[in-house]
Design an enzyme around this catalytic site. Structure first.
Site, mmCIF file in Angstrom:
data_model
loop_
_atom_site.group_PDB
_atom_site.id
_atom_site.type_symbol
_atom_site.label_atom_id
_atom_site.label_comp_id
_atom_site.label_asym_id
_atom_site.label_seq_id
_atom_site.Cartn_x
_atom_site.Cartn_y
_atom_site.Cartn_z
ATOM 1 C CG ASP A 13 -1.761 -1.242 1.352
ATOM 2 O OD1 ASP A 13 -2.380 -1.645 0.354
ATOM 3 O OD2 ASP A 13 -1.767 -1.836 2.447
ATOM 4 C CE LYS A 18 2.219 10.249 -8.957
ATOM 5 N NZ LYS A 18 2.292 11.484 -8.178
ATOM 6 C CG HIS A 41 -2.086 -1.837 -8.729
ATOM 7 N ND1 HIS A 41 -1.947 -3.201 -8.624
ATOM 8 C CD2 HIS A 41 -2.123 -1.570 -10.054
ATOM 9 C CE1 HIS A 41 -1.901 -3.730 -9.832
ATOM 10 N NE2 HIS A 41 -2.013 -2.767 -10.713
ATOM 11 C CB THR A 238 1.908 -12.190 0.857
ATOM 12 O OG1 THR A 238 0.980 -12.685 -0.107
ATOM 13 C CG2 THR A 238 3.287 -12.003 0.236
ATOM 14 C CB THR A 298 -6.948 -1.139 -3.467
ATOM 15 O OG1 THR A 298 -6.137 0.017 -3.267
ATOM 16 C CG2 THR A 298 -7.589 -1.062 -4.841
ATOM 17 N N GLY A 301 -10.912 -3.002 1.577
ATOM 18 C CA GLY A 301 -11.607 -1.888 2.196
ATOM 19 C C GLY A 301 -11.289 -1.723 3.673
#
Length: 429
Positions: A13, A18, A41, A238, A298, A301
């Site tokens: 995050d 971008k 993303h 992860t 994303t 939530g």
């Protein structure tokens, strides 16, 4: 000219979407090399907001996009995403998107198992997204996974599904869940096979040809270094290697093909879900940072936990991942704060240490050692040159560079891609 690998240097995050989009416009090929649809993303292109989970960021710019062998692919989630961006005017075709033929598939049983395990774990749950990423990687390592290429041969598919269910049905019995029927799963896979097989490709070969032709390749990572299954805050991680060196393995290229490694780094720290977080803030400042930064996942939530910048963690990410520079994001969120704190070390059992230990218990017990800097009152939002930045903001940036032992190559000052200060061009390194 150098190829570029972009990874997160914290717990994900960090604003990779971008920065990757900013670089993707200049790249010829964009490659996802690990993870699944558990990490989202957000891209803003010409005023349109795209939320991607599986598709490489280059897909919305018409670039050749590749999903590498290191990614676990949920075919149904993939087509939901393709249909969603199609409704926004972006058409995804097999000519523009290639998926590694040896990529492992996430099946419905993986998500079911993921959620059942989390429910059974109670307070000891890891905090997964419940989308089956971990169980799919387990099957991959255990050599029983269904791969994309298996959908092309019904006999092979049936053999592998039956073998897979021998294992999974035993697990489901132990969790008190109903067992699965092989015919139903095979039928579902054969139904989606004609849709996804046209995208299958030996992507290692596609990338080799692109490299030989002098194309600029952008390797796009998901999550962040502190979620790496080996180097992160295990077990609150992860299920894949998220550090930059895995770009080569997860895409099918040699290590020398990667080139410049760029770590996306927030000007503060956030984390979603359970796990250690030495600099976490529980006061009004933490809430202010979360509100200003719109810190909500994303994909999930879920609100993100917020804290001060942890230079110890980021330095560790720089060293483990071989990062040659960072892209610093969300500096504007810190505008107006009277003072800023940077974690420069930890205290553990009376000793000062300069790294995060591997032990889960030790990670939960480290205490941050802070250095305090004066904040700035002027806005950094939308700045496009160093001359637009307050002197105290520049001082903060320079101190971060010293502590993490890596230079700032890019500085992002708003969600808009144009609001970026380029210090060092990764593609020209």
């Amino acid at each position: 000219m150098s190829n570029v690998a972009v990874v997160g240097s914290q717990w994900g995050d960090e604003g990779k979407g971008k920065v990757v989009d900013w670089l993707a416009e200049r790249a010829d090929v964009v490659v996802r090399f690990q993870g699944g649809h558990n990490a989202g993303h957000t891209l803003v292109v010409d005023g349109v907001t795209y939320k991607l989970s599986l598709l490489p960021s280059g897909a919305v710019r018409g670039k050749l996009s590749i999903i590498g062998n290191g990614v676990v692919v949920d075919p149904w989630a993939l087509f939901e995403e393709i249909e969603r961006v199609a409704a926004q005017g972006v058409v995804i075709t097999p000519e523009g998107l290639r998926i590694a033929e040896n990529a492992v598939l996430i099946l419905p049983l993986h998500g079911n198992l993921d959620r059942a395990r989390e429910a059974a774990a109670g307070n000891a749950k890891i905090g997964t997204t419940g989308r089956g990423i971990g169980p799919a990687y387990e099957d991959k390592v255990a050599r029983r996974a269904i791969r994309l290429c298996d959908l092309a041969d019904e006999d092979v598919l049936r053999f592998k599904v039956e073998r897979l269910l021998t294992h999974h049905n035993a697990l489901l019995r132990g969790l008190g869940e109903p067992e699965l029927d092989a015919d139903s799963l095979i039928s579902a896979l054969l139904e989606i096979a004609p849709r996804i097989l046209p995208f299958a490709s030996p992507v290692w070969k596609v990338l080799d040809e692109a490299r030989r032709a002098g194309k600029k390749i952008l390797f796009e990572g998901a999550q962040g270094a502190m979620l790496d299954v080996d180097h992160g805050t295990y077990p609150y991680v992860t299920s894949s290697n998220t550090v930059a060196p895995n770009a080569a393995t997860g895409a099918g290229v040699g290590p020398s093909s990667v080139g410049f490694t760029l770590g996306i780094t927030k000007a503060y720290t956030t984390r979603v879900g359970a796990g250690p977080f030495p600099t976490e803030l529980f006061d009004d400042i933490g809430r202010t940072i979360g509100e200003r930064g719109r810190e909500f996942g994303t994909v999930t939530g879920r609100p993100r936990r917020c804290g001060w910048f942890d230079a110890v963690l980021v330095r560790q990410s720089v060293l483990v991942g071989g990062l040659r520079g960072i892209a610093l994001t969300k500096l504007d969120v810190l505008d107006g704060l009277d003072e800023l704190k940077i974690c420069t070390g930890y205290r553990l059992d009376g000793q000062v240490i300069d790294h995060l230990p591997a032990s889960m218990k030790a990670q939960s017990r480290v205490e941050p050692i802070y250095e305090t800097l004066e904040g700035w009152k002027d806005s950094t939002f939308g700045a496009r040159s160093w001359a637009d930045l307050p002197a105290k903001a520049i001082k903060y940036i320079r101190r971060l560079e010293e502590l993490i032992e890596a230079p700032v190559a890019l500085l992002s000052t708003s969600p808009e891609r144009e609001d970026t200060i380029l210090v060092r061009d990764p593609f020209l390194d």
